[in-house]
Scaffold this motif. Structure first.
Motif, short mmCIF file in Angstrom:
data_model
loop_
_atom_site.label_atom_id
_atom_site.label_comp_id
_atom_site.label_asym_id
_atom_site.label_seq_id
_atom_site.Cartn_x
_atom_site.Cartn_y
_atom_site.Cartn_z
N SER A 27 0.82 -1.22 0.00
CA SER A 27 0.00 0.00 0.00
C SER A 27 0.85 1.27 0.00
O SER A 27 0.35 2.34 0.32
N LEU B 189 -0.07 4.89 -0.92
CA LEU B 189 -0.93 5.69 -0.04
C LEU B 189 -0.34 5.86 1.35
O LEU B 189 -0.90 6.59 2.17
N PHE C 279 -5.68 12.03 4.89
CA PHE C 279 -5.61 11.27 3.64
C PHE C 279 -5.32 12.27 2.53
O PHE C 279 -5.49 13.48 2.69
N TYR C 280 -4.85 11.74 1.41
CA TYR C 280 -4.51 12.62 0.30
C TYR C 280 -5.76 13.29 -0.26
O TYR C 280 -6.75 12.63 -0.56
N SER C 281 -5.68 14.61 -0.38
CA SER C 281 -6.77 15.36 -1.00
C SER C 281 -6.36 15.83 -2.39
O SER C 281 -7.23 16.13 -3.21
N LEU D 245 -6.81 13.32 -4.93
CA LEU D 245 -7.82 12.88 -3.99
C LEU D 245 -7.88 11.35 -3.90
O LEU D 245 -8.00 10.67 -4.90
N ASN D 246 -7.82 10.87 -2.67
CA ASN D 246 -8.04 9.45 -2.39
C ASN D 246 -9.54 9.32 -2.05
O ASN D 246 -9.93 9.43 -0.90
N GLU D 247 -10.36 9.14 -3.08
CA GLU D 247 -11.82 9.14 -2.90
C GLU D 247 -12.29 8.04 -1.97
O GLU D 247 -13.20 8.25 -1.16
N SER E 193 -10.73 6.66 0.56
CA SER E 193 -10.42 7.04 1.94
C SER E 193 -11.34 8.15 2.41
O SER E 193 -11.80 8.14 3.56
N SER E 194 -11.65 9.09 1.54
CA SER E 194 -12.55 10.18 1.89
C SER E 194 -13.93 9.64 2.29
O SER E 194 -14.49 10.01 3.33
N LYS F 169 2.00 16.49 -2.89
CA LYS F 169 0.69 15.98 -2.46
C LYS F 169 0.16 16.85 -1.33
O LYS F 169 0.91 17.39 -0.54
#
Length: 170
Positions: free
Chosen positions: A29, A32, A130-132, A135-137, A139-140, A161
């Protein structure tokens, strides 16, 4: 607890015999998560308040989660942001679920355990990021289900990032 295919799953503290599996899951992983080798894992484990694995009935590690309480010496810029803004919290540093097990709710199982741990320890809030950008959808959406909301943002990875800094009150 049981899974869809009737194997028994359980959560337990991460043990030295789990290190290779945890490192393999982290590597799987790594797009991420921050990179982690054996020395870094040992360093993190000295500071973590919560370090648990989810295992099957054969004691195979399927997922893990590491989290830190306020006031430790953890060097993450995201952890330090929460340290500067919140007096009490439990910070989720990383969670990884085996790619062969994703979509089965194992991350949610660990989060429910973590929230119970945080409440028992009067953490006040659970923090994560989390990454915006990008975007890490997934995780969002996942974090929204647990009541997380954005309280800040910051750029990481040498400005490549952006993370959404999130809090879920207990």
């Amino acid at each position: 607890m049981t899974s869809d295919d009737h194997r028994t799953l359980r959560i337990r503290d991460l043990a030295p015999g789990d290190h290779a599996a945890v490192l393999a899951l982290n590597l799987e992983s790594e797009a991420l998560l921050s990179p982690m080798d054996g020395a870094r894992l040992l360093e993190l484990l000295r500071e973590t308040a919560y370090h648990r694995v989810l295992v099957d009935d054969g004691d195979r590690v399927l997922a893990f989660l590491l989290a830190f309480r306020e006031g430790c010496g953890y060097d993450s810029p995201n952890y330090r942001w929460f340290q500067a803004h919140y007096p009490r919290f439990l910070y989720i540093d990383r969670i990884a679920v085996s790619s062969t097990q994703q979509g089965r709710g194992l991350g949610a199982v660990l989060y429910r355990d973590l929230f119970a741990f945080a409440r028992a320890g009067a953490a006040g809030a659970v923090a994560c990021e989390f990454y915006s950008q990008p975007l890490n959808e997934g995780s969002s959406r996942f974090h929204a289900k647990f009541g997380f909301g954005e309280v800040g943002t910051q750029w990481v990875a040498e400005g490549r990032k952006q993370v959404s800094l999130q809090i879920a009150a207990l």
